[in-house]
Design a protein around this motif. Structure first.
Motif, PDB file in Angstrom:
ATOM      1  N   ASP A  38     -84.303 -36.271  11.768  1.00 31.19           N
ATOM      2  CA  ASP A  38     -85.628 -35.800  12.210  1.00 31.19           C
ATOM      3  C   ASP A  38     -86.718 -36.282  11.254  1.00 31.19           C
ATOM      4  N   PHE A  39     -86.392 -36.295   9.941  1.00 28.08           N
ATOM      5  CA  PHE A  39     -87.383 -36.752   8.966  1.00 28.08           C
ATOM      6  C   PHE A  39     -87.693 -38.237   9.173  1.00 28.08           C
ATOM      7  N   ILE A  40     -86.647 -39.058   9.370  1.00 26.93           N
ATOM      8  CA  ILE A  40     -86.846 -40.507   9.551  1.00 26.93           C
ATOM      9  C   ILE A  40     -87.696 -40.756  10.806  1.00 26.93           C
ATOM     10  N   ALA A  41     -87.419 -40.017  11.871  1.00 24.31           N
ATOM     11  CA  ALA A  41     -88.193 -40.179  13.117  1.00 24.31           C
ATOM     12  C   ALA A  41     -89.667 -39.827  12.876  1.00 24.31           C
ATOM     13  N   THR A  42     -89.912 -38.738  12.151  1.00 26.18           N
ATOM     14  CA  THR A  42     -91.291 -38.320  11.859  1.00 26.18           C
ATOM     15  C   THR A  42     -91.982 -39.353  10.983  1.00 26.18           C
ATOM     16  N   PHE A  43     -91.269 -39.830   9.963  1.00 28.28           N
ATOM     17  CA  PHE A  43     -91.834 -40.813   9.042  1.00 28.28           C
ATOM     18  C   PHE A  43     -92.238 -42.097   9.787  1.00 28.28           C
ATOM     19  N   LYS A  44     -91.346 -42.570  10.696  1.00 25.33           N
ATOM     20  CA  LYS A  44     -91.642 -43.784  11.464  1.00 25.33           C
ATOM     21  C   LYS A  44     -92.912 -43.605  12.298  1.00 25.33           C
ATOM     22  N   ALA A  45     -93.056 -42.420  12.893  1.00 20.93           N
ATOM     23  CA  ALA A  45     -94.209 -42.174  13.770  1.00 20.93           C
ATOM     24  C   ALA A  45     -95.499 -41.988  12.980  1.00 20.93           C
ATOM     25  N   LYS A  46     -95.410 -41.264  11.844  1.00 18.43           N
ATOM     26  CA  LYS A  46     -96.624 -40.907  11.105  1.00 18.43           C
ATOM     27  C   LYS A  46     -97.034 -41.969  10.080  1.00 18.43           C
ATOM     28  N   ARG A  47     -96.065 -42.714   9.565  1.00 15.75           N
ATOM     29  CA  ARG A  47     -96.366 -43.752   8.570  1.00 15.75           C
ATOM     30  C   ARG A  47     -95.742 -45.078   9.004  1.00 15.75           C
ATOM     31  N   PRO A  48     -96.172 -45.587  10.183  1.00 11.33           N
ATOM     32  CA  PRO A  48     -95.501 -46.777  10.720  1.00 11.33           C
ATOM     33  C   PRO A  48     -95.568 -47.982   9.781  1.00 11.33           C
ATOM     34  N   ALA A  49     -96.694 -48.153   9.082  1.00  4.64           N
ATOM     35  CA  ALA A  49     -96.828 -49.315   8.202  1.00  4.64           C
ATOM     36  C   ALA A  49     -95.851 -49.224   7.030  1.00  4.64           C
ATOM     37  N   ALA A  50     -95.689 -48.019   6.484  1.00  2.29           N
ATOM     38  CA  ALA A  50     -94.751 -47.848   5.362  1.00  2.29           C
ATOM     39  C   ALA A  50     -93.314 -48.075   5.842  1.00  2.29           C
ATOM     40  N   TRP A  51     -93.062 -47.720   7.098  1.00  5.09           N
ATOM     41  CA  TRP A  51     -91.715 -47.968   7.657  1.00  5.09           C
ATOM     42  C   TRP A  51     -91.461 -49.478   7.719  1.00  5.09           C
ATOM     43  N   VAL A  52     -92.488 -50.235   8.121  1.00  5.78           N
ATOM     44  CA  VAL A  52     -92.361 -51.703   8.158  1.00  5.78           C
ATOM     45  C   VAL A  52     -92.073 -52.215   6.745  1.00  5.78           C
ATOM     46  N   ASP A  53     -92.751 -51.630   5.756  1.00  8.18           N
ATOM     47  CA  ASP A  53     -92.537 -51.982   4.355  1.00  8.18           C
ATOM     48  C   ASP A  53     -91.071 -51.808   3.951  1.00  8.18           C
ATOM     49  N   LEU A  54     -90.532 -50.701   4.365  1.00  9.80           N
ATOM     50  CA  LEU A  54     -89.135 -50.382   4.022  1.00  9.80           C
ATOM     51  C   LEU A  54     -88.186 -51.382   4.686  1.00  9.80           C
ATOM     52  N   THR A  55     -88.472 -51.736   5.936  1.00 12.87           N
ATOM     53  CA  THR A  55     -87.592 -52.692   6.623  1.00 12.87           C
ATOM     54  C   THR A  55     -87.674 -54.074   5.973  1.00 12.87           C
ATOM     55  N   ILE A  56     -88.859 -54.433   5.456  1.00 15.18           N
ATOM     56  CA  ILE A  56     -89.007 -55.721   4.757  1.00 15.18           C
ATOM     57  C   ILE A  56     -88.148 -55.710   3.490  1.00 15.18           C
ATOM     58  N   ALA A  57     -88.217 -54.600   2.750  1.00 11.38           N
ATOM     59  CA  ALA A  57     -87.435 -54.486   1.505  1.00 11.38           C
ATOM     60  C   ALA A  57     -85.946 -54.607   1.821  1.00 11.38           C
ATOM     61  N   PHE A  58     -85.518 -53.974   2.921  1.00 11.65           N
ATOM     62  CA  PHE A  58     -84.097 -54.030   3.263  1.00 11.65           C
ATOM     63  C   PHE A  58     -83.696 -55.441   3.701  1.00 11.65           C
ATOM     64  N   GLU A  59     -84.573 -56.107   4.452  1.00 15.99           N
ATOM     65  CA  GLU A  59     -84.269 -57.460   4.957  1.00 15.99           C
ATOM     66  C   GLU A  59     -83.911 -58.413   3.816  1.00 15.99           C
ATOM     67  N   ALA A  60     -84.698 -58.373   2.728  1.00 11.33           N
ATOM     68  CA  ALA A  60     -84.431 -59.264   1.597  1.00 11.33           C
ATOM     69  C   ALA A  60     -83.076 -58.947   0.967  1.00 11.33           C
ATOM     70  N   ARG A  61     -82.743 -57.641   0.876  1.00 11.17           N
ATOM     71  CA  ARG A  61     -81.454 -57.253   0.282  1.00 11.17           C
ATOM     72  C   ARG A  61     -80.300 -57.611   1.216  1.00 11.17           C
ATOM     73  N   LYS A  62     -80.546 -57.485   2.502  1.00 14.25           N
ATOM     74  CA  LYS A  62     -79.511 -57.808   3.500  1.00 14.25           C
ATOM     75  C   LYS A  62     -79.103 -59.275   3.360  1.00 14.25           C
ATOM     76  N   ARG A  63     -80.115 -60.126   3.115  1.00 14.41           N
ATOM     77  CA  ARG A  63     -79.828 -61.557   3.006  1.00 14.41           C
ATOM     78  C   ARG A  63     -79.107 -61.895   1.706  1.00 14.41           C
ATOM     79  N   ALA A  64     -79.261 -61.021   0.715  1.00 13.05           N
ATOM     80  CA  ALA A  64     -78.609 -61.292  -0.575  1.00 13.05           C
ATOM     81  C   ALA A  64     -77.180 -60.770  -0.600  1.00 13.05           C
ATOM     82  N   ALA A  65     -76.804 -59.982   0.397  1.00 16.36           N
ATOM     83  CA  ALA A  65     -75.454 -59.388   0.403  1.00 16.36           C
ATOM     84  C   ALA A  65     -74.407 -60.492   0.521  1.00 16.36           C
ATOM     85  N   ALA A  66     -73.376 -60.401  -0.309  1.00 17.39           N
ATOM     86  CA  ALA A  66     -72.312 -61.407  -0.279  1.00 17.39           C
ATOM     87  C   ALA A  66     -70.968 -60.712  -0.473  1.00 17.39           C
TER      88      ALA A  66
END
Length: 593
Positions: A282-310
């Motif tokens: 419920d918190f993640i859903a609220t955060f995505k709706a109320k702070r959409p730009a910060a959610w995009v920020d978080l997905t960007i941070a994860f994307e870079a780490r996802k690519r580094a996973a080996a």
């Protein structure tokens, strides 16, 4: 072209599928520009803007796609999907035409360009027609010149490009240094590191040349050699099996394209689920709706780490949580993020003093596991098919193929059966192949039909063979209704240009239009259009002109001969009035059912 923007640590020859429309619904920006602009908006203001991301997958997952299907922006508002796609295509058109005009100022834009749009091979006919309609709406071509736009199937495009590879343009995961007769984990690790470095270097090169010559890999192949292309993209995984036909160099599809929604997005969704387990869904859903730009920020941070996973990484991967996430959590839950992590039952994820989620290699492996194992299972199922014997190469292409996690899993599972090969510029393989396909669309000569197609007809009623409830008595004759007359069967080989012809007569004199319903089914044993699994998938319209010929008695019925072409990437229909040899306007529609 290189895209402006991009993320630290992520090469950007491809742009994210992100579109930003103004609060009034007008086009604002696409790709990194859209994402960054949206991200920098004041949170209150951002709630009025229409931001769409990763929207290509929605077309795959919508079972009843029509011209009116809607897509939901991050703020919950809806816009017609056709509009969203047309905005994106219009943006690409402007970019491409500008680039061409810079190089050739006298370019006659209208007739000089053939456009090629690539789609996953597992997309159904409505989705392909949808892309075509969006391209018309975007003004790429006019519906009066449909041949100026080609729909290319992504793994086919990749296949066309892979044959042209020179040996220095590919990474052969099967060529491993051997220690004491056994491939050690260490040597496998170093070969993956080498592969990753080659990929990194090639991604930063500015341009690419599409060579029309024959690659060295191709010269190693003989007529009849078979190979699989596994196209692992963001949303879908698409598998196709091709055989080489020498000396003409064409390709033949051996088994209908298969796959499913097992792309890299699956790893992102697993990360979102993990956050939900730690901080509450419920918190993640609220955060995505109320702070959409910060959610995009978080997905960007994860994307870079996802690519580094080996696969052999031992040190943890840190994902930085935006300050607004930490702040928002404290205000909403009355406790710190660190406390939430300590209390959660999630193993292998800790809180670092630098304000980051520390994900151990086990935690990262867990995020990849479901998606990667689906892909492995799918390739495995394909290799077990009787028509798919003696595969020589497995080409791993698409954006997700850059992942060392996926590379390792595929090599471990299938390296002993065939050579696993990755083109160096793996993320651009499809784009380059699409250019080659545009230059010569006849390169794929034989395809397999993904479904059984046919129409419903009346046949003479046969006692004992036809069920009583199908009996229709018409003008004293007994007819059996709802019989499925096949045009083409599932997995049937259909050569390019091969045509199925059927004749139709208008039921009434002076009739101006014949409508024929097309039905499809995933199996071959279909008898009636009412059988389970049969669905109406489209309609053919034949528009008839008034016939004013005194020499022709009214009593003679007109015969319209319809020709359907199944060997292309899209189904096409043409029709002719047999008596006058004139062409009748014929269209096929999969979107208005």
């Amino acid at each position: 072209m290189k895209w402006e923007g991009g993320d630290p640590g992520v090469a950007n020859q491809k742009t994210p599928t992100s579109l930003l429309l103004t609060p009034e619904g007008a086009f604002h920006s696409f790709g990194y520009t859209a994402r960054d602009y949206y991200h920098d908006l004041d949170p209150e203001e951002a709630q009025d803007w229409l931001y769409f991301e990763k929207f290509k997958m929605k077309i795959h997952s919508t079972s009843d796609l029509t011209m009116k299907t809607e897509l939901e922006a991050v703020n919950g508002k809806k816009v017609q999907a056709l509009e969203v796609f047309a905005h994106a295509l219009r943006f690409f058109k402007q970019h491409a035409v500008q680039e061409l005009k810079d190089q050739c100022p006298s370019l006659q834009e209208k007739d000089a360009i053939r456009w090629v749009i690539t789609v996953p091979a597992i997309w159904k006919q409505p989705a392909k027609q949808f892309m075509r309609e969006a391209a018309y709406k975007a003004g790429l071509v006019s519906p009066a010149n449909p041949e100026q736009l080609l729909i290319a199937l992504e793994p086919e495009a990749a296949s066309i490009y892979c044959r042209k590879l020179r040996l220095n343009q590919l990474i052969d995961l099967s060529c491993k240094p051997v220690a004491n007769g056994l491939a050690s984990e260490l040597s496998i690790n170093s070969s993956f590191r080498q592969a990753r470095e080659q990929l990194r270097r090639s991604r930063h090169s500015r341009t690419f040349l599409v060579e029309s010559g024959v690659g060295e890999l191709w010269s190693e192949m003989q007529a009849g050699d078979r190979y699989i292309v596994a196209d692992c993209g963001g949303g879908t995984v698409d598998l196709t099996v091709h055989q080489i036909e020498q000396p003409q160099g064409t390709l033949k599809e051996l088994y209908k394209a298969s796959g499913g929604p097992y792309g890299a997005v699956g790893v992102d969704l697993a990360f979102e689920t993990l956050l939900g387990q730690i901080f509450g869904e419920d918190f993640i859903a609220t955060f995505k709706a109320k702070r959409p730009a910060a959610w995009v920020d978080l997905t960007i941070a994860f994307e870079a780490r996802k690519r580094a996973a080996a696969p052999f990484r031992s040190n943890p991967l840190n994902v930085s949580l935006p300050f607004s996430f930490i702040d928002f959590y404290r205000r909403h839950r009355g406790q710190n993020v660190e406390t939430a992590l300590k209390r959660s039952s999630v193993n292998f994820v800790k809180w670092s003093s630098q304000g980051m989620l520390r994900m151990s290699s086990e935690a990262m492996n867990d995020l990849f596991q479901p998606t990667v194992s689906q892909i492995i299972r799918h390739i495995d199922d394909l290799l077990k098919k009787p028509d798919v014997k003696g595969i020589k190469f497995l080409f791993l292409v698409g954006g997700f193929a850059e992942s060392a996690m996926l590379q390792h899993a595929v090599q471990s599972a299938f390296g002993s059966l065939c050579r696993v090969i990755i083109p160096q510029d793996v993320g651009l393989t499809i784009l380059k192949g699409a250019v080659l396909f545009g230059l010569d669309p006849t390169i794929v000569r034989v395809r397999r039909s993904p479904l059984t197609y046919g129409v419903g007809v009346l046949n003479k009623f046969v006692e004992g063979k036809h069920p009583k409830e199908k009996l229709l008595v018409k003008e004293g004759k007994n007819w059996c209704t709802d019989i499925f007359e096949k045009f083409v069967s599932v997995d049937q080989s259909v050569a390019l240009g091969e045509v199925v012809q059927r004749s139709y007569c208008p039921a009434r004199v002076g009739q101006r239009k014949i409508i024929i319903n097309i039905y499809c089914c995933a199996t071959d044993d279909v008898v009636y259009i009412t059988d389970p699994g049969v669905r109406k998938c489209g309609t053919i319209s034949l528009e008839l002109d008034e016939v004013d010929e005194p020499s022709c008695p009214k009593s003679r019925r007109r015969e319209i001969r319809a020709s359907m072409q199944f060997g292309d990437t899209e189904l096409k229909v043409a029709a002719m009035d047999v008596r006058t040899s004139k062409t009748v306007r014929a269209t096929i529609d999969f979107l208005s059912n």
